[in-house]
Design an enzyme around this catalytic site. Sequence first.
Site, PDB file in Angstrom:
ATOM      1  N   PRO A   2      -3.907   7.002   2.456  1.00 19.75           N
ATOM      2  CA  PRO A   2      -3.765   7.796   3.664  1.00 19.75           C
ATOM      3  C   PRO A   2      -3.661   6.950   4.912  1.00 19.75           C
ATOM      4  O   PRO A   2      -4.430   6.011   5.098  1.00 19.75           O
ATOM      5  CB  PRO A   2      -5.054   8.618   3.704  1.00 19.75           C
ATOM      6  CG  PRO A   2      -5.822   8.245   2.478  1.00 19.75           C
ATOM      7  CD  PRO A   2      -5.264   6.995   1.946  1.00 19.75           C
ATOM      8  N   GLU A   3      -2.724   7.306   5.728  1.00 19.46           N
ATOM      9  CA  GLU A   3      -2.598   6.725   7.056  1.00 19.46           C
ATOM     10  C   GLU A   3      -2.973   7.823   8.052  1.00 19.46           C
ATOM     11  O   GLU A   3      -3.469   8.878   7.658  1.00 19.46           O
ATOM     12  CB  GLU A   3      -1.164   6.240   7.278  1.00 19.46           C
ATOM     13  CG  GLU A   3      -0.682   5.307   6.173  1.00 19.46           C
ATOM     14  CD  GLU A   3       0.745   4.838   6.370  1.00 19.46           C
ATOM     15  OE1 GLU A   3       1.195   4.740   7.524  1.00 19.46           O
ATOM     16  OE2 GLU A   3       1.418   4.583   5.362  1.00 19.46           O
ATOM     17  N   LYS A  61      -8.017   5.467  11.000  1.00 20.70           N
ATOM     18  CA  LYS A  61      -7.990   6.100   9.680  1.00 20.70           C
ATOM     19  C   LYS A  61      -9.381   6.527   9.239  1.00 20.70           C
ATOM     20  O   LYS A  61      -9.596   6.828   8.061  1.00 20.70           O
ATOM     21  CB  LYS A  61      -7.374   5.143   8.652  1.00 20.70           C
ATOM     22  CG  LYS A  61      -5.912   4.777   8.948  1.00 20.70           C
ATOM     23  CD  LYS A  61      -5.381   3.722   8.000  1.00 20.70           C
ATOM     24  CE  LYS A  61      -4.065   3.149   8.509  1.00 20.70           C
ATOM     25  NZ  LYS A  61      -3.646   1.947   7.756  1.00 20.70           N
ATOM     26  N   ARG A 261       3.192  -7.410   2.439  1.00 19.64           N
ATOM     27  CA  ARG A 261       3.305  -5.968   2.221  1.00 19.64           C
ATOM     28  C   ARG A 261       4.734  -5.617   1.851  1.00 19.64           C
ATOM     29  O   ARG A 261       5.681  -6.103   2.487  1.00 19.64           O
ATOM     30  CB  ARG A 261       2.918  -5.192   3.492  1.00 19.64           C
ATOM     31  CG  ARG A 261       1.582  -5.583   4.097  1.00 19.64           C
ATOM     32  CD  ARG A 261       0.422  -5.283   3.163  1.00 19.64           C
ATOM     33  NE  ARG A 261       0.382  -3.899   2.737  1.00 19.64           N
ATOM     34  CZ  ARG A 261      -0.143  -2.893   3.442  1.00 19.64           C
ATOM     35  NH1 ARG A 261      -0.693  -3.128   4.609  1.00 19.64           N
ATOM     36  NH2 ARG A 261      -0.132  -1.673   2.975  1.00 19.64           N
TER      37      ARG A 261
END
Length: 272
Positions: A2-3, A61, A261
């Site tokens: 989740p962002e 977050k 990433r």
Amino acid sequence: MPELPEVQTVVNYLKQKLPGKIIQSVKCPNGYTGVFENGSLQKYNNFLNSKVLQSIHRRGKFIVIELNSGFLLIHLRMTGKIILEKPKSINMKYVSFQLKFSDASDLFFQDIRKFGRIYICKNLNWLEKILGLEPLSNDFTSKWLYEQLHKRKRMIKPLLLDQQFIAGLGNIYVDEALWKSGIHPKAISNEIGKKRSTQLSASIKAILNSAISFQGTTIINFSYGQNNKGNFSNELNIFGKTDIPCPKCSKPIIKNFVGQRGTHYCTKCQKY
DNA sequence: ACGAATGTTGCGGG
DNA sequence: ACCCGCAACATTCG
């Protein structure tokens, strides 16, 4: 995974369910005590016992639950999930944190990869120290972003992922925002001109707001409540679209590593 | 079958 | 200050 939009979606859901509940006890069903960021299960029980859940909001977050005294914070990290109504088939093997409320209801924190953490604290000063600006706040302006980019000399993608800089962006929305504003993920922050910097701040806000309105993005396993999924997945332009034609110019989208990433971008539309 | 990758973050080292 | 490599962990994919 989740962002900001996913966490906001969870917070919006929790807001309608949790206020007023009184904590009776804390459990660690699968015995993974690493979930307790600041202390033992015993300490969490002492701190949380009889506390009343009040308002709930998001910061970066983090899910921030205000208690009648002190705060309870939840960070979902990669696979954390909050479940309120116990499904028949919940696998307690993955539930590392559980709140039992005085009305006999529960909050389950299910986290397959065990990266998620629960925090207890008296105030939020420490949180403000470690988190940067909220991208949806009024303080996040094109002027602010341009100035900040030019104060540093970092690759734009790792910089945008840095929670001390801007709080809440993650891999998906950074890729999307950079694509939308025509910026190469490896572009150096202080070499980004005013025009694209302004485009970037607008893109970040637009994408986050849109994603929130779609209840976030489900790629693999984001869900909230009774297995509700995020619908922004269908709106993605670049994330996970390796080899698919760029929606702007039709050149196949590339996937590479940038700052360790996985990163999707269009070599034609996104320039240094 | 096995190594690599997964949307997050924090650490140590250069 | 920043970047890199690796760590935490479990599952899925190729």
